[in-house]
Design an enzyme around this catalytic site. Sequence first.
Site: not given
Length: 332
Positions: A123, A170, A203, A227, A231
């Site tokens: 970002y 990750k 993941d 982010d 959700d």
Amino acid sequence: MKTITLIQGDGIGPEITSAAVKIIDAAGVKIDWDVQTAGADVIDKEGSPLPMRVIQSVRKNGTALKSPVTTPIGKGFRSVNVTLRKELDLYANLRPCCNIPSVKTRYENVDIVVVRENTEDLYAGVEEMINKDTAHSIKIITRQASERIAKFAFEYALKNNRSLVSAVTKANICKLSDGLFLEAARRIASEYPNIQYKEILVDNCCMQLVQNPGQFDVLLLPNLYGDIVSDLTAGLIGGLGVAQGANIGENCAVFEPVHGSAPDIAGQNKANPTAIILSAVEMLNYINENKKAAMIKNALFKTFKDGIFTADLGGTSSCTGFTDAIIKNLQE
Ligand code: NAI
């Protein structure tokens, strides 16, 4: 009377903002709203979707209630949301995600708090075309920002009787950047021996969240994973219509729902205002209006208990109808 910046946003923004303001007013909280416009509508007149006056208003007032602002895909100005968070150094994005009484979902044991780093990662907006067929986007992770957000997560856990912080990365692939984030998280974790610390790859975390969300408590994530995962966690408790959020810095805080401007339902009086109402409840707690915050939350939960739901939760109520029902419950 407290002055608070109000950013109405676009899409469903004005509809849900109006709901939250009406409810806060009906609860008897006296707020002097400093209304600030932002987004595509102000570009022509002011040359930017986020004019300086908006940033100055939040800086001066210290607190803001914000609705979503549309960010055009693949062109135009930098996101209003990203710029606001960066300019005001709102480094912690706090997204509590807990089952709401009477809102039926697949899960009954969700009580997760997503703590998302809010100022860097992909970002940072450092992107360039190397040639016409190759784009570079730089992921920035610093020790300072990673330690700061880890500290926020552990302090939150301590103050809110939470027992586990899981760092989500990750780092098997992004060895240096996510590796640094983990190194920072581990160092901070060592200062909190009474809070359990775990690490999980993003993941696997997504799969585990869907299979058994009850195993998670506080999730600590860099910006992009935060982010996306927030959700996902919103989906565990009924969807984006009910997912609250806050952007917190040293000197100010901006309270806003997790969801975006929902252009597919804008202007149709269909939006669920719950996410912004719950964000506003946290805002009232932040300004020490705890009694009124509890009153509003109870009236909202009573509305669900009465079987009144907007379309996203399978009901038939409009945004304004749902708002009126909450106000009626406040007055009873
Ligand atoms: P979105 O969150 O706006 O919508 C995703 C889906 O959830 C849509 O089907 C929408 O109808 C539904 N939904 C969202 N909020 C709802 C509510 N309160 N009640 C009922 N249904 C609701 O995500 P999308 O479509 O990806 O993004 C739209 C725009 O919003 C984009 O320009 C995006 O950049 C912006 N955005 C802004 C944010 C902010 O201002 N903080 C955050 C996220 C997205």
